[in-house]
Design a protein around this motif. Sequence first.
Motif, PDB file in Angstrom:
ATOM      1  N   LEU A  59       0.812  -1.216   0.000  1.00  0.00           N
ATOM      2  CA  LEU A  59       0.000   0.000   0.000  1.00  0.00           C
ATOM      3  C   LEU A  59       0.846   1.267   0.000  1.00  0.00           C
ATOM      4  N   PRO A  69      -5.301   5.702   1.536  1.00  0.00           N
ATOM      5  CA  PRO A  69      -5.321   4.415   0.822  1.00  0.00           C
ATOM      6  C   PRO A  69      -6.706   3.993   0.364  1.00  0.00           C
ATOM      7  N   LYS A 133      -3.468  -4.794  -0.543  1.00  0.00           N
ATOM      8  CA  LYS A 133      -4.907  -4.884  -0.785  1.00  0.00           C
ATOM      9  C   LYS A 133      -5.108  -5.703  -2.051  1.00  0.00           C
TER      10      LYS A 133
END
Length: 222
Positions: A59, A69, A133
């Motif tokens: 991230l 984010p 992610k």
Amino acid sequence: MSAPQDKASGKLWDGALDAQYAFGDLDGHRPALQAVHDAVDDGTAYRAELSARVAEPVLSDDPILHHDPQLPDAWWQELTGTLEKVSTVSTDRVAVRQQYMDRAIPQFVGVPAPAVTCWTTAHADVHWANLTKPLRLLDWEGWGRAPEGFDAATLYAYTRLQPDTAARVRAVFPILGSPAGLAAEATMCAQLLQTVTRHDNLALEDQLRTWAEELRHRCRGR
């Protein structure tokens, strides 16, 4: 990794292997360690580790968060659930030592080390360059026992330049700001202020000093 043969052991040397035995892949949120190869040559020990490939980018290229984010609720739920599972694992590995807290918190935060109400197991390096992610939590070399809330305090420390995300961290980890989390927060604040004296994490310096002042007020108000 490499080290002199007589020093090829200990927390960091065995961290990934110990984590594989203790956690496995944590329901897909930890890259599984698939193979380890050890060798010794001319008094130097070598270790090669092969982990499952993580296709998702981290991230942040920096442990410190410099942008929003934009993470969905499900990501935060997976993070809190994963760290809760980590916290319940029994281990004799140590990530944070009481002796360090007794020395560093007075020196860098300016208060006696708060009493630890509960020691739990922590990843101990939860920052934005170790998260992806969909959620994967990377770099397990340093995991071990730490004051309860240490992983939450670590992520919060590296998020303080982004107030909205920092508020989200505090919301999903209610131990932050509570009496039970004070020892973990003071330890993390001291650790990072110590790195500032070595000219690391300078972008966080003002925020860390503000945090230290907040912690002093909380300690006085107990």
